[in-house]
Scaffold this motif. Structure first.
Motif: not given
Length: 275
Positions: A146-163, A220-228
């Motif tokens: 959280t000190g770096c501005g990231w959330a503790l949960t994300d709705d895309r974490d349970p989605i499998a990622r491609v290799g 549905e492309c999106r930045p995963d962190h707020p812009p600096a």
């Protein structure tokens, strides 16, 4: 602060397998406000360590004490509660040390105690097996995240990622360019230039973009962190990614999976225009 980092990064490395238990109920934590630095770490008797750092708003996660390799690792990760993921880790500048290429997602995967197991896929050039018993509590890990501005949960974490076999680059086009031979720089005024070299260091996690794949297209492309503060607009890069085709070998599952683009999309826009 220096004690944690130096003890973790300067230990003897090279074990092909790590197995250990945590020494405390929570991750070690140290902070240096003068350097705008926060670190959570867990260290093990065999010399392995996991270090999560927020420095000047940039998040990094490093594994220490793994099998040395000059190349990056794609690892199958599993937690005690049954969670599974594919994780990509690149060389971190010391033998046996590797830096996460999707730091926030991988750090969130480490939340909660119990087993954290890493395996290279069958047939991988570098064979690795590492089993960590993580601390029961994750409050100190959360402080860094959280000190770096990231959330503790994300709705895309349970989605499998491609290799790594799934790419934005058409492999047939690359083969065609190799058959034609290397390209030469055009004369000034020709309207085209050589493609600029890619970055030599990992892109900041805060530049990460994720997209959902539908019918071999990015959606549905999106930045995963707020812009600096003061950062350039990401709109042009996101527009470049919208509905862009991806390429995958036959039989590789992509539908509905998440793909992470670690480079700044604006760099890719420049490359596309210059090619």
């Amino acid at each position: 602060m220096r004690r944690i980092l130096m003890a973790a990064l300067c230990v003897g490395l090279g074990a092909g397998q790590a197995a250990a238990t945590p020494q405390d109920d929570d991750w070690e934590f140290q902070e240096d406000p003068a350097q705008n630095l926060m670190v959570a770490a867990v260290r093990y008797e065999a010399g392995a360590a996991i270090i999560v750092q927020c420095r000047a708003g940039a998040l990094n996660a490093v594994l220490v004490g793994l099998t040395p390799s000059a190349a990056g690792l794609e690892l199958q990760a599993e937690r005690a509660d049954g969670r599974r993921d594919i994780q990509a880790w690149g060389p971190a500048g010391a033998p046996g040390a590797f830096r996460s290429e999707t730091a926030a997602r991988d750090v969130r995967f480490m939340r909660g105690g119990g087993s954290y197991s890493l395996r290279t896929p069958e047939g991988a050039a570098v064979r690795l097996r590492a089993d960590f018993d993580l601390p029961a509590q994750s409050a100190n890990l959360d402080r860094v995240l959280t000190g770096c501005g990231w959330a503790l949960t994300d709705d895309r974490d349970p989605i499998a990622r491609v290799g790594s076999e799934v790419s934005l680059n058409d492999p047939n086009a690359a083969s065609s360019r190799r058959r034609r031979g290397p390209s030469r720089p055009r004369a000034e005024g020709s309207g085209r230039s050589e493609t600029p070299p890619g970055p030599t260091a990992p892109a900041p996690a805060e530049n990460q973009v994720s997209c959902i794949i539908r019918a071999l297209r990015l959606t549905e492309c999106r930045p995963d962190h707020p812009p600096a503060p003061g950062a350039r607009s990401r709109a042009e890069g996101l527009e470049w990614l919208r509905d862009r085709q991806i390429y995958a070998p036959d039989g590789v599952e992509t539908e509905g999976r998440v793909m992470f683009i670690g480079e700044s999309p604006l760099i890719m826009v420049v490359r596309e225009r210059l090619m």
